[in-house]
Enzyme design. Sequence first.
Site, short mmCIF file in Angstrom:
data_model
loop_
_atom_site.label_atom_id
_atom_site.label_comp_id
_atom_site.label_asym_id
_atom_site.label_seq_id
_atom_site.Cartn_x
_atom_site.Cartn_y
_atom_site.Cartn_z
N ASP A 31 0.85 -1.19 0.00
CA ASP A 31 0.00 0.00 0.00
C ASP A 31 0.89 1.25 0.00
O ASP A 31 1.89 1.32 0.71
CB ASP A 31 -0.92 0.00 1.23
CG ASP A 31 -2.05 1.00 1.11
OD1 ASP A 31 -3.21 0.57 0.99
OD2 ASP A 31 -1.77 2.22 1.13
N ILE A 32 0.52 2.24 -0.77
CA ILE A 32 1.33 3.45 -0.92
C ILE A 32 1.34 4.30 0.36
O ILE A 32 2.27 5.07 0.60
CB ILE A 32 0.82 4.29 -2.13
CG1 ILE A 32 1.90 5.19 -2.68
CG2 ILE A 32 -0.44 5.10 -1.76
CD1 ILE A 32 1.57 5.79 -4.04
N ASN A 87 -12.91 -3.41 2.26
CA ASN A 87 -13.91 -2.35 2.28
C ASN A 87 -14.79 -2.47 1.05
O ASN A 87 -14.28 -2.62 -0.07
CB ASN A 87 -13.23 -0.98 2.31
CG ASN A 87 -12.40 -0.78 3.57
OD1 ASN A 87 -12.77 -1.24 4.65
ND2 ASN A 87 -11.25 -0.13 3.44
N GLY A 93 -16.43 2.35 3.32
CA GLY A 93 -15.20 3.15 3.28
C GLY A 93 -14.31 2.83 2.10
O GLY A 93 -13.12 3.13 2.12
N GLN A 94 -14.88 2.25 1.05
CA GLN A 94 -14.06 1.89 -0.12
C GLN A 94 -13.71 3.13 -0.93
O GLN A 94 -14.59 3.95 -1.24
CB GLN A 94 -14.82 0.90 -1.01
CG GLN A 94 -14.00 0.39 -2.18
CD GLN A 94 -14.70 -0.73 -2.95
OE1 GLN A 94 -15.88 -1.00 -2.73
NE2 GLN A 94 -13.96 -1.36 -3.85
N HIS A 100 -10.01 -5.28 -3.35
CA HIS A 100 -8.68 -5.47 -2.77
C HIS A 100 -8.80 -5.90 -1.32
O HIS A 100 -9.67 -5.46 -0.59
CB HIS A 100 -7.83 -4.20 -2.89
CG HIS A 100 -8.50 -2.96 -2.39
ND1 HIS A 100 -9.46 -2.29 -3.13
CD2 HIS A 100 -8.36 -2.27 -1.25
CE1 HIS A 100 -9.88 -1.23 -2.44
NE2 HIS A 100 -9.23 -1.20 -1.30
N HIS A 102 -6.89 -5.82 2.13
CA HIS A 102 -5.80 -5.24 2.92
C HIS A 102 -5.24 -6.33 3.84
O HIS A 102 -6.01 -7.00 4.54
CB HIS A 102 -6.31 -4.10 3.80
CG HIS A 102 -6.83 -2.90 3.07
ND1 HIS A 102 -6.08 -1.76 2.87
CD2 HIS A 102 -8.03 -2.65 2.50
CE1 HIS A 102 -6.80 -0.85 2.23
NE2 HIS A 102 -7.99 -1.37 1.99
P1 5GP Z 1 -9.80 1.41 0.23
O1 5GP Z 1 -10.04 2.62 1.08
O2 5GP Z 1 -10.42 1.53 -1.13
O3 5GP Z 1 -10.14 0.11 0.93
O4 5GP Z 1 -8.23 1.31 0.07
C1 5GP Z 1 -7.53 1.86 -0.99
C2 5GP Z 1 -6.06 1.75 -0.62
O5 5GP Z 1 -5.29 1.96 -1.78
C3 5GP Z 1 -5.60 2.78 0.41
O6 5GP Z 1 -5.06 2.11 1.55
C4 5GP Z 1 -4.54 3.59 -0.34
O7 5GP Z 1 -3.46 3.97 0.48
C5 5GP Z 1 -4.12 2.65 -1.44
N1 5GP Z 1 -3.68 3.32 -2.65
C6 5GP Z 1 -4.30 4.36 -3.29
N2 5GP Z 1 -3.61 4.71 -4.39
C7 5GP Z 1 -2.55 3.86 -4.47
C8 5GP Z 1 -1.48 3.72 -5.41
O8 5GP Z 1 -1.37 4.44 -6.40
N3 5GP Z 1 -0.57 2.74 -5.15
C9 5GP Z 1 -0.66 1.92 -4.08
N4 5GP Z 1 0.30 0.99 -3.91
N5 5GP Z 1 -1.66 2.03 -3.17
C10 5GP Z 1 -2.60 2.98 -3.36
#
Ligand code: 5GP
Length: 113
Positions: A31-32, A87, A93-94, A100, A102
């Site tokens: 994760d970034i 999520n 909270g997606q 994906h 986590h």
């Molecule tokens: P969500 O909130 O949709 O469950 O999680 C999205 C996740 O994607 C977040 O934890 C966010 O930090 C990660 N993320 C968003 N953009 C990027 C990216 O460009 N690269 C990577 N590796 N992770 C990302």
Amino acid sequence: MSSSCLFCRIVRGEIPSKKVYEDDEVLVFHDIDPAAPVHLLMIPKEHVENLLLAESRHQALLGKMLLLAPRLAREQGATDGFRIVINNGPDGGQEVYHLHVHVLGGPRPWKRL
Ligand code: 5GP
Ligand code: ZN
């Protein structure tokens, strides 16, 4: 595949990622913005928005991802347990609408989640 989807673009290599695992169906990368010392994202290469839109044909793929998680978590340094978060949708909270998983671990305290 969706042309504008962020994670589809990562699958295609258009956006760089720190990959930790890849096969024909699954990609796993860091994760970034990690919320824990180990924070991996496991995604199917196929564009599936979330579990609300997953179908019975995805059953084996979803099982494969869950069974891969403990191995990759340990390999990446989460040696004392880990957390799985998925999520789904606005109230879930997606933020990125490509399914994906986590995988969070490592010594606490963690930043969030
Ligand atoms: P969500 O909130 O949709 O469950 O999680 C999205 C996740 O994607 C977040 O934890 C966010 O930090 C990660 N993320 C968003 N953009 C990027 C990216 O460009 N690269 C990577 N590796 N992770 C990302
Ligand atoms: Zn996608």
